[in-house]
Write a protein that holds these residues in place. Sequence first.
Motif, short mmCIF file in Angstrom:
data_model
loop_
_atom_site.label_atom_id
_atom_site.label_comp_id
_atom_site.label_asym_id
_atom_site.label_seq_id
_atom_site.Cartn_x
_atom_site.Cartn_y
_atom_site.Cartn_z
N PRO A 32 78.36 45.97 75.96
CA PRO A 32 78.88 46.88 74.91
C PRO A 32 79.49 46.02 73.63
N GLY A 33 79.66 44.84 73.72
CA GLY A 33 80.10 43.89 72.59
C GLY A 33 81.40 44.05 72.58
N ASN A 34 81.85 43.40 71.44
CA ASN A 34 83.27 43.12 71.13
C ASN A 34 83.65 43.19 69.47
N ALA A 35 84.81 42.98 68.94
CA ALA A 35 85.14 43.04 67.74
C ALA A 35 84.39 42.13 66.89
N GLY A 36 84.07 41.00 67.46
CA GLY A 36 83.31 40.17 66.78
C GLY A 36 81.84 40.34 66.59
N THR A 37 81.32 40.76 67.54
CA THR A 37 79.76 41.17 67.48
C THR A 37 79.71 42.29 66.68
N GLU A 38 80.55 43.09 66.36
CA GLU A 38 80.62 44.36 65.58
C GLU A 38 80.16 43.94 64.17
N GLU A 39 80.44 42.60 63.64
CA GLU A 39 80.38 42.13 62.49
C GLU A 39 78.86 41.84 62.20
N ILE A 40 78.26 41.61 63.36
CA ILE A 40 76.86 40.88 63.04
C ILE A 40 75.81 41.71 63.78
N ALA A 41 76.27 42.58 64.50
CA ALA A 41 75.09 43.31 65.22
C ALA A 41 75.60 44.87 65.27
N GLU A 42 74.75 45.82 65.89
CA GLU A 42 75.28 47.06 66.08
C GLU A 42 75.60 47.22 67.93
N ASN A 43 77.02 47.45 67.97
CA ASN A 43 77.58 47.59 69.54
C ASN A 43 76.96 48.81 69.99
N LEU A 44 76.68 48.85 71.21
CA LEU A 44 76.26 49.91 71.93
C LEU A 44 77.11 50.18 73.10
N TYR A 45 78.49 50.74 72.58
CA TYR A 45 79.56 50.78 73.34
C TYR A 45 79.51 51.41 74.76
N ASP A 46 78.44 52.63 74.87
CA ASP A 46 78.20 53.40 75.85
C ASP A 46 77.29 52.88 76.72
N VAL A 47 76.93 51.83 76.44
CA VAL A 47 75.82 51.28 77.41
C VAL A 47 76.39 50.55 78.72
N ASP A 48 76.08 50.54 79.72
CA ASP A 48 76.88 49.87 81.04
C ASP A 48 75.66 48.73 81.18
N PRO A 49 75.98 47.44 81.10
CA PRO A 49 75.15 46.32 81.30
C PRO A 49 74.61 46.49 82.86
N CYS A 50 75.21 46.80 83.52
CA CYS A 50 74.97 46.77 85.06
C CYS A 50 74.20 48.01 85.53
N ASN A 51 74.05 48.84 84.63
CA ASN A 51 73.28 50.35 84.96
C ASN A 51 72.07 50.06 84.43
#
Length: 418
Positions: A32-51
């Motif tokens: 889902p990313g964090n505040a830092g990755t928000e600046e360089i990429a598109e964060n996919l907050y609704d994606v569960d990495p384990c799903n």
Amino acid sequence: MKVLVLGSGSREHAIAWKFSKSNLLSGLYVAPGNAGTEEIAENLYDVDPCNSASVINACKKYNIDFVFVGPEAPLAAGVVDDLDAAGIYAFGPCKAAAQLEASKLYSKSFMNRHHIPTAYSEEFDNYKAFERAVRKLEGKKIVIKKNGLAAGKGVLESDNIDEILEFGKNVLKDDTLLIEEFLTGWEVTIFALCDGKDYVILPSCADFKKAYDNDKGPNTGGMGAICPVPSVTKELMAEIQEKVIDRTFEGISDDGMTFKGILYFGLMITADGPKLLEYNVRFGDPETQALLPLIESDFGSLFNAVRKQELKSFPLEISNKYSLCVVVAAGGYPGAYKKGNIVHYMPRFRDDLVVIFHASTKLDIDDNIITNGGRCFSVVGLGEDFSIASQNAYVGAHEVYFKDCFFRNDIGKKFFVE
């Protein structure tokens, strides 16, 4: 090439940062990313990495053709297997190979079976047998390891019998454990980058697991790291490769497995030579943050070669600089700590001097950066020698401020002070 990095920590920010500089990328996402990755990429907050279904749906929606799995949990859950089955390339080992990290019992059995030097150990699945064994060792310092994943905090080193028994009792409520002999020496981390056919060894790293200066306090996920390690000579590296790394890959092949991903070798350099403490099946945190700024090759090109299994012929370029990482953590970590503190100042530096990677951060409704976990930032200093790298790192660490933050003041010092 569209890349999705799975994870939300400082390691994933560092990986995304390297990919963001590539000329090959046409899209970069972090889930889902964090505040830092928000600046360089598109964060996919609704994606569960384990799903797996969640990740596969995101890949289809955004036409992602390369997934880089950052943390261990999705690997242990078999996300790579499911992505491969869906025809989406994923960098990371399959679920079976991920057992090298996901199960301490499996990895110890693998080491012993393939004659890889390691500490003597015994395994336990019930408290009474564990207690009897511990009482026979009363007064000796021993290591207790939780069998399953524990985010870097499933290990206790102690000679206090009450502390050992309490730790073991808690682990045995829902898991098995190992009692391991306590090895003395100094620790080093070696990463091997594998494309499923060939592998290359990356520069040595050392992390600092204890919470406080002079290696005091409880174990953490890591409070800092250096790269490369000055005491890893060519002769020592050759011994590590022969006795540990080569035997590991021969063992993987003998066991009928293929390994694609990062294999982490956590080693203790003892008076009797290198001994393997543990495997990880992904980049370590915070070693990754110290290592990646030293890789000069285009990251997209590097992993395109990995995908094509052309790693052996890839001209990997490593900087001659030195790197030192300082982790800025929330007060109380690794125990209880407060979330939601506003980060009052986030300095910006030239990337060749200082790089700051976010770990547990997010944005509030007013777009303030706020803390969201224990380890919040990795501040990496670079320099022509370790003195300059350390100076740059600590200048940066002192300028990152939020309430009750703290960091160790001695990262790397034991390797450079006689």
